[in-house]
Design an enzyme around this catalytic site. Structure first.
Site, PDB file in Angstrom:
ATOM      1  N   LYS A  55       0.795  -1.218   0.000  1.00  0.00           N
ATOM      2  CA  LYS A  55       0.000   0.000   0.000  1.00  0.00           C
ATOM      3  C   LYS A  55       0.833   1.277   0.000  1.00  0.00           C
ATOM      4  O   LYS A  55       0.309   2.359  -0.207  1.00  0.00           O
ATOM      5  CB  LYS A  55      -1.008  -0.010   1.150  1.00  0.00           C
ATOM      6  CG  LYS A  55      -1.977  -1.168   1.137  1.00  0.00           C
ATOM      7  CD  LYS A  55      -2.525  -1.530  -0.234  1.00  0.00           C
ATOM      8  CE  LYS A  55      -3.719  -0.777  -0.681  1.00  0.00           C
ATOM      9  NZ  LYS A  55      -4.970  -1.195  -0.118  1.00  0.00           N
ATOM     10  N   SER A 297      -2.628 -12.365   4.610  1.00  0.00           N
ATOM     11  CA  SER A 297      -3.012 -12.347   3.190  1.00  0.00           C
ATOM     12  C   SER A 297      -1.905 -12.949   2.326  1.00  0.00           C
ATOM     13  O   SER A 297      -2.192 -13.626   1.336  1.00  0.00           O
ATOM     14  CB  SER A 297      -3.363 -10.932   2.728  1.00  0.00           C
ATOM     15  OG  SER A 297      -2.221 -10.103   2.682  1.00  0.00           O
TER      16      SER A 297
HETATM   17  N1  PMP Z   1      -3.160  -7.784   1.688  1.00  0.00           N
HETATM   18  C1  PMP Z   1      -3.062  -6.800   2.578  1.00  0.00           C
HETATM   19  C2  PMP Z   1      -2.507  -7.106   3.939  1.00  0.00           C
HETATM   20  C3  PMP Z   1      -3.476  -5.517   2.245  1.00  0.00           C
HETATM   21  O1  PMP Z   1      -3.386  -4.530   3.154  1.00  0.00           O
HETATM   22  C4  PMP Z   1      -4.000  -5.280   0.956  1.00  0.00           C
HETATM   23  C5  PMP Z   1      -4.476  -3.919   0.596  1.00  0.00           C
HETATM   24  N2  PMP Z   1      -5.723  -3.580   1.207  1.00  0.00           N
HETATM   25  C6  PMP Z   1      -4.105  -6.343   0.050  1.00  0.00           C
HETATM   26  C7  PMP Z   1      -3.662  -7.569   0.455  1.00  0.00           C
HETATM   27  C8  PMP Z   1      -4.756  -6.197  -1.316  1.00  0.00           C
HETATM   28  O2  PMP Z   1      -4.211  -5.270  -2.197  1.00  0.00           O
HETATM   29  P1  PMP Z   1      -5.122  -4.417  -3.174  1.00  0.00           P
HETATM   30  O3  PMP Z   1      -5.795  -3.354  -2.357  1.00  0.00           O
HETATM   31  O4  PMP Z   1      -4.158  -3.850  -4.169  1.00  0.00           O
HETATM   32  O5  PMP Z   1      -6.142  -5.308  -3.807  1.00  0.00           O
END
Ligand code: PMP
Length: 361
Positions: A55, A297
């Site tokens: 991010k 994630s």
């Molecule tokens: N994993 C984490 C820990 C995140 O903070 C984010 C961003 N919200 C994502 C995955 C996903 O990325 P994106 O917003 O580009 O879809």
């Protein structure tokens, strides 16, 4: 004096004028111990960004593009609803560039995320978890309207996917130039990563299969139910397929507008759901078997990449996005079972030699 050690470094060959210039250029790292023998697996380690997550890319893009357009005035307060990483990235960028930052955040997200943002100088306004992502968003909008603040709008702004198109995707193209790249695996939060990377890979590497994932108990895309939208493309209501899940940063309780392009333009070939606990398991395995320290994630994305790998043709090359560092999950389910005191095994080790023992509890 030079040492005889074989591992040496040379520096980056440049001086950086600001921390924000260190965003991006994250490494793709080979997974050696967990990957099945018949494939090559790499992870794109977004925790190499200065504030520890993917991010940071979004944060610098939103702020610099708003400056360029004149939407953000010197010293104006920035406000955003975020589950954490966007807030931490924005806090880093706002600190470096001198903008006050207010973040709205549901009280269900990990304590260290709040503390990190406050440490970086931001103010954090908590919202009740029962009101989910939608409540956080409403609060940020209200505060922006009431105070004339700049709302960052990570879920709607074009500056989100664009930065992934111009940086994340270009880095992948450059790093895999002349190499196979059979699969790219990613999840979504705002959808910035999948949309930006999808735009470029579909054009430049059309043979690469793109695999998208979402939580098994919150299959918003998988449900096939369209998102109702309100003013300015913002979500109108909470999506009916949403359930709370432990994969922080993934799948809010609505289908973000930024993600909609990836759905409409078919930027992914397959959608594979993954249960949160499986993500936790694989995050631990990445840490303990590879020394690669990512959040839930990242573990969830890697779990899906492993499923893809098991079925992939021999020689396939798979790239898995790891969005952030595991360090911001100390108070979350990721660290459940990681004890503070000594385990039985550690106590036995301590007692196995006479010196420097802790007293018996
Ligand atoms: N994993 C984490 C820990 C995140 O903070 C984010 C961003 N919200 C994502 C995955 C996903 O990325 P994106 O917003 O580009 O879809």
């Amino acid at each position: 004096m030079t040492s005889n050690a074989s591992r040496t470094t040379r520096g980056r060959g440049r001086l950086y004028e600001s921390v924000v210039d260190t965003v991006g250029e994250t490494p793709c790292i080979r997974v050696n111990n967990l990957a099945p023998e018949h494939v090559r697996m790499y992870v794109k380690a977004e925790f190499f960004n200065p504030a520890g997550s993917v991010k940071d890319r979004l944060a610098i893009s939103i702020i610099e593009e708003a400056e360029r357009r004149g939407d953000l005035k010197p010293g104006q307060t920035v406000v955003e609803a975020t589950s954490g990483n966007t807030g931490i990235g924005l806090a880093m960028v706002c600190a470096a560039k001198g903008y006050p930052l207010v973040v709205t955040m549901a009280d269900s997200f990990s304590i260290e995320r709040r503390k990190l943002m406050r440490f970086l100088g931001a103010r954090v306004v908590l919202t009740p978890r029962a009101e989910k992502g939608f409540g956080m968003y409403q609060k940020a909008k209200e505060l922006a309207d009431a105070n004339g603040w700049f709302l960052a709008r990570q879920f709607e702004t074009a500056d989100n996917a664009t930065v992934h198109e111009n940086t994340t995707a270009r880095e992948i193209l450059a790093d895999f130039a002349g190499e196979r790249l059979d699969y790219l695996v990613t999840g979504y939060g705002t959808g910035g990563t999948i949309t930006g990377v999808g735009r470029v890979l579909r054009q430049e590497r059309p043979d690469t299969k793109i695999i998208l994932s979402e939580p098994a108990n919150a299959q918003l895309i998988g449900s096939g139910i369209a998102q109702e939208r309100g003013a300015e493309s913002a979500p109108g209501v909470s999506h009916p397929a949403f359930q709370p899940h432990p994969i922080q940063g993934w799948t809010p309780d609505f289908i973000p507008y930024v993600l909609q392009e990836a759905i409409d333009q078919h930027y992914f070939d397959e959608l594979i759901p993954v249960p949160g606990p499986v993500g936790i398991e694989w995050s631990k395995k990445l840490a303990q078997k590879e020394g690669i320290f990512t959040g839930i994630s990242g573990g969830a994305t890697f779990a899906v990449a492993m499923q893809v790998a098991e079925k992939a043709a021999p020689g396939s090359v798979i790239l898995c996005m790891l969005p952030d560092t595991g360090e911001r999950y100390l108070s979350s389910p990721l660290f459940e079972g990681i004890v503070e005191g000594m385990t039985e095994e550690e106590t036995a080790l301590s007692r196995s030699t006479p010196g420097c023992q802790m007293p018996s509890p």
